[in-house]
Structures are given as structure tokens and as C-alpha cells.
Design an enzyme around this catalytic site. Structure first.
Site, mmCIF file in Angstrom:
data_model
loop_
_atom_site.group_PDB
_atom_site.id
_atom_site.type_symbol
_atom_site.label_atom_id
_atom_site.label_comp_id
_atom_site.label_asym_id
_atom_site.label_seq_id
_atom_site.Cartn_x
_atom_site.Cartn_y
_atom_site.Cartn_z
ATOM 1 N N ARG A 42 -70.841 -21.515 32.881
ATOM 2 C CA ARG A 42 -71.660 -22.022 31.766
ATOM 3 C C ARG A 42 -72.942 -22.674 32.268
ATOM 4 N NH1 ARG A 42 -67.145 -24.210 27.508
ATOM 5 N NH2 ARG A 42 -66.885 -22.201 26.490
ATOM 6 N N LYS A 204 -53.005 -15.824 17.524
ATOM 7 C CA LYS A 204 -53.143 -16.198 16.114
ATOM 8 C C LYS A 204 -53.851 -15.130 15.268
ATOM 9 C CE LYS A 204 -54.644 -20.401 17.660
ATOM 10 N NZ LYS A 204 -54.843 -20.019 18.921
ATOM 11 N N GLY A 357 -62.924 -17.049 25.580
ATOM 12 C CA GLY A 357 -62.687 -17.539 26.934
ATOM 13 C C GLY A 357 -61.627 -16.750 27.689
ATOM 14 N N GLY A 380 -64.828 -19.673 19.511
ATOM 15 C CA GLY A 380 -64.844 -19.779 18.048
ATOM 16 C C GLY A 380 -66.202 -19.387 17.484
HETATM 17 P P1 AMP Z 1 -55.625 -16.896 20.934
HETATM 18 O O1 AMP Z 1 -56.036 -18.322 21.114
HETATM 19 O O2 AMP Z 1 -55.134 -16.580 19.558
HETATM 20 O O3 AMP Z 1 -56.678 -15.915 21.413
HETATM 21 O O4 AMP Z 1 -54.365 -16.681 21.878
HETATM 22 C C1 AMP Z 1 -54.459 -16.720 23.280
HETATM 23 C C2 AMP Z 1 -53.092 -16.980 23.807
HETATM 24 O O5 AMP Z 1 -52.196 -15.995 23.346
HETATM 25 C C3 AMP Z 1 -52.977 -16.948 25.327
HETATM 26 O O6 AMP Z 1 -52.778 -18.251 25.803
HETATM 27 C C4 AMP Z 1 -51.775 -16.054 25.591
HETATM 28 O O7 AMP Z 1 -50.862 -16.608 26.529
HETATM 29 C C5 AMP Z 1 -51.110 -15.979 24.232
HETATM 30 N N1 AMP Z 1 -50.320 -14.767 24.087
HETATM 31 C C6 AMP Z 1 -50.730 -13.497 24.231
HETATM 32 N N2 AMP Z 1 -49.703 -12.645 24.089
HETATM 33 C C7 AMP Z 1 -48.602 -13.394 23.860
HETATM 34 C C8 AMP Z 1 -47.239 -13.091 23.637
HETATM 35 N N3 AMP Z 1 -46.797 -11.840 23.651
HETATM 36 N N4 AMP Z 1 -46.384 -14.123 23.412
HETATM 37 C C9 AMP Z 1 -46.829 -15.387 23.418
HETATM 38 N N5 AMP Z 1 -48.105 -15.733 23.626
HETATM 39 C C10 AMP Z 1 -48.993 -14.755 23.845
#
Ligand code: AMP
Length: 405
Positions: A42, A204, A357, A380
């Protein structure tokens, strides 16, 4: 009345105190003696703008937040290690103020010579920053002749340094990093080269709904991996075992499947998985035979057949945008799907863009950074921009200009 955002290169900076809002919210670690910066990307991202101010004989005043000190001075969140790193990168003295506002900062700013660099201490040591309080804005005004925003990752927030201050300053502009972000992301949002593939991962679904809805009219293929995929698979009636998924996410996924079906957009989901009994159970990982996950296991990554399928389906794309990991990639045993996907995208002929990120870090860890055309620095902020939401920090930079009609 048309609106325009000026560029830093359009302004005369000579002899002026140029307040540059940067995003120096970098990861730090304590090495036993001092806090040190562990990833300086950054800081490097802002160098072009900083060097331009120096070369134009301006006085460069840098302002950033770091972490969440909640409006109080907490030296754990001091920008001191950032100043040290910046000085090393610029090969130049960087003076850090004790406080980002007040007599000390004001007098230092008045004593600067052309080409000097001053780094203000963490903006979030004051509640006024996040509250966008007029008093705090007035204090920042004391340091500012010209305002430049080069912190794309915080432009969606209406804070004092991103919205309150630029609205009060007559001369304001976007820095080089923000210009680049706006160019790539607006082209992607408004006019992506077709066929266009959108790849979504992470945990999410709710965070990514807006973007999926925004893109469905202009996307040709959607790929979903990571924990998000289980919501889609469950919505289709598949067994997902104990994988991460709740009712609300499943309903959202169902809605997306319905819309994409109506629009004839193909949604590609994992056809096999890496599964285990718990995220901590690295040794117990198995690859499922097919799309269903046994009842006692949870999915943690996409499997090899999924990667093959994604590779085949991505090969003819003209534009690819990727956001979010394919699995729990922080754990090396479950990182293969994410790192391999990064290599698959890197190997295509498409215009390759990524945001967030986690994706940025996976691309860099898999050694593919140079093959991507653009990796957005915002998390975000990138998603909100692509969703077409109002961007407070961008609006605050705008000038009204007389239009044609
Ligand atoms: P997000 O903030 O929604 O982009 O989610 C990112 C996070 O999703 C990362 O920390 C990953 O470890 C988690 N993630 C990705 N795939 C899985 C999975 N199959 N089970 C649990 N967590 C996951």
C-alpha cells in the site's frame, strides 16, 4: 450540469502544501523491539503520487488511518513504522508529526520547504475523523492548500479526510492510484469486454450479492467457489455435510440462480471438493467423489475436477474479474484451489482483473502478480464501486462544469 474529477497532474503544486489522503493501513508485526511493516504494497502504491508532488516542488503532507484505535491515541497504531518504511523507499527524510492536527503539525507544515515530505500521525487517533466533525475538518484545513485523494480503499467512507476536507478545499484532485482504480473499475462496471467471466469466492454471499446482481445483465459466465458455493449447491438440493452455510445465504443463492437462469447466464459451481472433519483436521482431508459432501465432513477447498472445469470454461474469455478465495487458503493444506485458480486466470488471454485483499494476497503468493492487468487495492470499496453505489469520497472531489446542453 456535468461533473468532473480533476487529476493531480492538472494542478500547479509548486510551493503549495498538498494534503494527500493515502491508504497506509498496512499490516505490522512487533519484532521484539519495534513495530515493523510486514507488507509495504500500500505504501508503494502511493509512491507515484508522492514523487510527483516532490518533483513538482510541492510540499507533500501525507495523512492516513491505521487500524482501529477508536478515537484515542494508542502507540500500537502509530504511523512511525510506516514513516520509516516510506523514508527507505523514497530515499528521503520523512518527518512524522506527534499529532495529525494542532499547533505542532501546523507549524511543521508552515516550515516545510518545497519537495519536503511530512507524515501526519494516525487520523483515527481523533474521533472527529470517522465522525466527519466540522471542528476536525477545520483543523485539517489549517494544513491544506491543495487536497489530493490517493486512498481508493477508503473512498466509500464519509470521513473527515475523505469527504469533509475536500468539500472545503477549492483545489482538489485524484492521485495516480485512484485514477488507475477508477479507470479499470469503471470500464469493468460499465463496459466489460465480452465474453466476460465473474469469479466469486470467500465466505459471505451477502457481501457479494450486490455485485452479482449488478453484473448479471452483462456477464456471460459466473463461477462460484469458497464457502459461498455451498449455499448455491444446497439451493440446488445437494448434500453439503457440515459445510459453512446458513438459511439466509441459501435463499440469496437461490435468488441469484433464478435470475441467472432467466437471463441465460451459466453459473459454474464446484463439481468436487476437498473436505475434512474440521478446519484443524489437516491430515484427515479427502477429495470427494462428486458434488455431494458426506454428512460428517465439511468442504474447505475446491477439488481437482472443479479446477479442470473452471480452466476449460475460462479459456475463451475476454475479461475475467476475480474476487474471493476458493477455500480456506490461509491453511496451506487447503490453499491449492485458490492458488491454482490464480495460475489458471494468469494463463488466459483475457483482460485479468482482481479485487479484495484475499485475492490480491493469493495472486502474489502464487507468483502471478505480473500476469494480472489490474489488482484493485480496495476490498469493500472495490465491491461497492462495482455495485454502482454512491462513492462519497469521489463525489467530494467533483467539480461542476458547464455541460453541452
Ligand atoms: P470473504 O470475506 O467473504 O471474502 O471470505 C474470505 C474468507 O472465506 C477466507 O478467510 C477463507 O478462509 C474463507 N473461506 C473460503 N472458503 C471457505 C470454506 N470452504 N469454508 C470456510 N471458510 C472458507
Amino acid at each position: 450540469m456535468q461533473k468532473e474529477v480533476r487529476k493531480i497532474q492538472d494542478l500547479e503544486l509548486r510551493g503549495k502544501r498538498v494534503f494527500v489522503r493515502v491508504d497506509f493501513n498496512v499490516p505490522l508485526k512487533h519484532d521484539g523491539k519495534n513495530w515493523v511493516v510486514t507488507d509495504s504494497k500500500r505504501i508503494e502504491g502511493a509512491l507515484e503520487t508522492i514523487r510527483h508532488v516532490i518533483a513538482s516542488d510541492g510540499k507533500c503532507i501525507l495523512a492516513s488511518h491505521l487500524g482501529r484505535p477508536h478515537g484515542k491515541k494508542d502507540l500500537k497504531y502509530s504511523l512511525e513504522p510506516v514513516g520509516a518504511k516510506l523514508s527507505e523507499l523514497l530515499q528521503k527524510d520523512v518527518v512524522l508529526t506527534d499529532d495529525c492536527i494542532g499547533d505542532g503539525a501546523k507549524s511543521l507544515s508552515q516550515r516545510m520547504r518545497n519537495g519536503d515530505v511530512l507524515l501526519l500521525e494516525n487520523l483515527r487517533f481523533h474521533e472527529g475523523e470517522e465522525e466527519n466533525s466540522p471542528d476536525f475538518v477545520a483543523k485539517l484545513m489549517e494544513l491544506t492548500d491543495i487536497y489530493v485523494n490517493d486512498a481508493f480503499g477508503t473512498m466509500h467512507r464519509a470521513h473527515a479526510s475523505t469527504v469533509g476536507l475536500p468539500k472545503m478545499v477549492a483545489q482538489r484532485a485524484a492521485g495516480f492510484l485512484v485514477q488507475k482504480e477508477l479507470k479499470y473499475l469503471s470500464d469493468l462496471r460499465d463496459n466489460p469486454g465480452r465474453p466476460f467471466a465473474l469469479i466469486m469466492g470467500g465466505a459471505k454471499v451477502s457481501d457479494k450479492m450486490g455485485i452479482l446482481e449488478q453484473f448479471l445483465p452483462k456477464v456471460d459466465k459466473v463461477f462460484v467457489g469458497g464457502a459461498m458455493a455451498y449455499a448455491f449447491l444446497k439451493a440446488q438440493g445437494h448434500e453439503i455435510g457440515r459445510s459453512l452455510c446458513d438459511e439466509k445465504q441459501m435463499q440469496l443463492a437461490s435468488k441469484i440462480l433464478r435470475i441467472s437462469d432467466a437471463r441465460k447466464v451459466k453459473v459454474f459451481l464446484p463439481v468436487d471438493h476437498v473436505a475434512t472433519s474440521a478446519i484443524s483436521d489437516v491430515k484427515g482431508k479427502v477429495i470427494t467423489d462428486g458434488v455431494d459432501i458426506p454428512k460428517n465432513l465439511l468442504g474447505v477447498d475446491v477439488g481437482p475436477k472443479t479446477l479442470e472445469l473452471f480452466q476449460k470454461e475460462l479459456s475463451e474469455m475476454k475479461t475475467i474479474f476475480w474476487n474471493g478465495p476458493m477455500g480456506v487458503f490461509e491453511e496451506p493444506a487447503f490453499s491449492k484451489g485458490t492458488f491454482e485458480l490464480s495460475k489458471i486466470i494468469a494463463g488466459t488471454q483475457a483482460l485479468k482483473l482482481a479485487g479484495g485483499g484475499d485475492s490480491a494476497s493469493a495472486i502474489s503468493q502464487s507468483g502471478c502478480e505480473d500476469q494480472f492487468d489490474f489488482i484493485s487495492t480496495g476490498g469493500g470499496a472495490t465491491l461497492e464501486f462495482l455495485e454502482g453505489r454512491d462513492f462519497a469520497g469521489l463525489k467530494a472531489l467533483e467539480y461542476r462544469v458547464q455541460g453541452d446542453g
